[in-house]
Design a protein around this motif. Structure first.
Motif, PDB file in Angstrom:
ATOM      1  N   HIS A 150       0.794  -1.228   0.000  1.00 24.98           N
ATOM      2  CA  HIS A 150       0.000   0.000   0.000  1.00 24.98           C
ATOM      3  C   HIS A 150       0.828   1.281   0.000  1.00 24.98           C
ATOM      4  O   HIS A 150       0.260   2.354  -0.064  1.00 24.98           O
ATOM      5  CB  HIS A 150      -0.936   0.022   1.207  1.00 24.98           C
ATOM      6  CG  HIS A 150      -2.181  -0.785   1.003  1.00 24.98           C
ATOM      7  ND1 HIS A 150      -3.210  -0.369   0.201  1.00 24.98           N
ATOM      8  CD2 HIS A 150      -2.539  -1.991   1.484  1.00 24.98           C
ATOM      9  CE1 HIS A 150      -4.155  -1.282   0.203  1.00 24.98           C
ATOM     10  NE2 HIS A 150      -3.777  -2.281   0.974  1.00 24.98           N
ATOM     11  N   GLY A 151       2.139   1.201   0.081  1.00 24.33           N
ATOM     12  CA  GLY A 151       2.818   2.489   0.185  1.00 24.33           C
ATOM     13  C   GLY A 151       4.287   2.525  -0.140  1.00 24.33           C
ATOM     14  O   GLY A 151       4.985   3.414   0.318  1.00 24.33           O
ATOM     15  N   HIS A 152       4.786   1.586  -0.900  1.00 22.10           N
ATOM     16  CA  HIS A 152       6.224   1.547  -1.143  1.00 22.10           C
ATOM     17  C   HIS A 152       6.499   1.227  -2.608  1.00 22.10           C
ATOM     18  O   HIS A 152       5.703   0.583  -3.280  1.00 22.10           O
ATOM     19  CB  HIS A 152       6.904   0.482  -0.265  1.00 22.10           C
ATOM     20  CG  HIS A 152       6.750   0.740   1.204  1.00 22.10           C
ATOM     21  ND1 HIS A 152       7.622   1.523   1.910  1.00 22.10           N
ATOM     22  CD2 HIS A 152       5.813   0.324   2.087  1.00 22.10           C
ATOM     23  CE1 HIS A 152       7.230   1.566   3.180  1.00 22.10           C
ATOM     24  NE2 HIS A 152       6.139   0.849   3.311  1.00 22.10           N
ATOM     25  N   GLU A 153       7.664   1.658  -3.074  1.00 26.17           N
ATOM     26  CA  GLU A 153       8.123   1.238  -4.394  1.00 26.17           C
ATOM     27  C   GLU A 153       8.496  -0.240  -4.315  1.00 26.17           C
ATOM     28  O   GLU A 153       9.134  -0.680  -3.365  1.00 26.17           O
ATOM     29  CB  GLU A 153       9.336   2.061  -4.819  1.00 26.17           C
ATOM     30  CG  GLU A 153       9.025   3.526  -5.091  1.00 26.17           C
ATOM     31  CD  GLU A 153       8.099   3.703  -6.285  1.00 26.17           C
ATOM     32  OE1 GLU A 153       8.202   2.884  -7.240  1.00 26.17           O
ATOM     33  OE2 GLU A 153       7.285   4.638  -6.267  1.00 26.17           O
ATOM     34  N   LEU A 154       8.106  -0.982  -5.330  1.00 28.85           N
ATOM     35  CA  LEU A 154       8.318  -2.419  -5.318  1.00 28.85           C
ATOM     36  C   LEU A 154       9.232  -2.827  -6.468  1.00 28.85           C
ATOM     37  O   LEU A 154       9.192  -2.241  -7.551  1.00 28.85           O
ATOM     38  CB  LEU A 154       6.978  -3.154  -5.443  1.00 28.85           C
ATOM     39  CG  LEU A 154       5.939  -2.819  -4.379  1.00 28.85           C
ATOM     40  CD1 LEU A 154       4.647  -3.561  -4.664  1.00 28.85           C
ATOM     41  CD2 LEU A 154       6.454  -3.174  -2.985  1.00 28.85           C
ATOM     42  N   SER A 155      10.044  -3.840  -6.224  1.00 33.20           N
ATOM     43  CA  SER A 155      10.936  -4.351  -7.256  1.00 33.20           C
ATOM     44  C   SER A 155      10.710  -5.851  -7.405  1.00 33.20           C
ATOM     45  O   SER A 155      10.004  -6.465  -6.602  1.00 33.20           O
ATOM     46  CB  SER A 155      12.397  -4.070  -6.901  1.00 33.20           C
ATOM     47  OG  SER A 155      12.719  -4.666  -5.641  1.00 33.20           O
TER      48      SER A 155
END
Length: 239
Positions: free
Chosen positions: A190-195
């Motif tokens: 819900h609130g972070h950049e994902l890799s």
């Protein structure tokens, strides 16, 4: 379509109705999540009021006493400590690891069932869960009574079924680790950049549940049970 709304009946009772769209005549169809009844607006013979979007349904005090993430991990972590205190000393490392992994896998089913049938069907927990749907960017809040009851169940039920001189403790530890992992991944979605590939796919899966159809995509850590029970979003069925 598929969104669940708080509705006040003429009696003052607050219910959760799912909007299922309009038919060819333009009539709105609703589904009462408590009774399982489907109906259109012309068939409702009593007065009702759709509460403003984002307005919380009435909650008892024991639902409002909640811990935000990451403080919400405290009770599952305490449960892990209890499991460690009852760890079987005679079991081999292989058996312990298998029991731990089995508990972790079992958690994904527990989480699916809780989300689908409890969070979207049992009051006042549906009202609490609807607040997360309305404000998905706020830190997750877990009622203490819910977390405590869940931890006690995850510790007690395996012990009751498997017995004291068994692999109940590592199985419970796997369940509790799944709980901690699910809350942590859920917050991250819900609130972070994902890799990578796994987390972005889970975010897409979870976003379908939040923003397109709340009757689909209940799994947070995996879409396996959604595929098994026919609640996988159309975009993922061909993968």
């Amino acid at each position: 379509m598929g969104r669940i709304y708080p509705v006040r009946l003429c009696s003052g009772e607050i219910r959760a109705w799912r909007f299922d769209g309009r038919d060819g005549r333009g009539l709105a169809w609703w589904h009462d999540t408590e009774t399982g009844t489907g109906f259109n607006e012309s068939g409702v013979l009593y007065a009702w009021e759709l509460l403003p979007e984002g307005r919380a349904m009435a909650e008892p005090w024991w639902i409002r006493v909640a811990l935000p993430f990451p403080a919400s991990l405290a009770l599952p972590a305490l449960g892990l400590g209890v499991a460690w205190l009852t760890w079987p000393q005679a079991a081999g490392a292989g058996a312990l690891m298998l029991a731990l992994l089995a508990g972790l896998a079992a958690w994904t089913l527990v989480e699916y069932l809780l989300h689908r049938f409890f969070m979207h069907g049992v009051e006042p927990f549906t009202a609490w869960h609807l607040q997360h749907h309305d404000r998905p960017l706020e830190p997750l809040r877990v009622p203490v009574v819910f977390s405590l009851g869940l931890v006690l169940a995850l510790l007690g039920l395996p012990l009751l079924v498997l017995g004291p001189d068994s692999l109940a403790a590592p199985f419970s530890a796997g369940l509790l680790l799944g709980d901690v992992l699910q809350e942590s991944v859920h917050q991250r979605l819900h609130g972070h950049e994902l890799s990578g590939q796994w987390l972005p796919y889970l975010r897409e899966h979870h976003a379908w549940h939040h923003f397109k159809d709340e009757s689909l995509a209940f799994g947070t850590l995996t879409d396996f049970w959604d595929r098994c029970f026919g609640t996988c979003p159309p975009s993922a069925r061909g993968r």
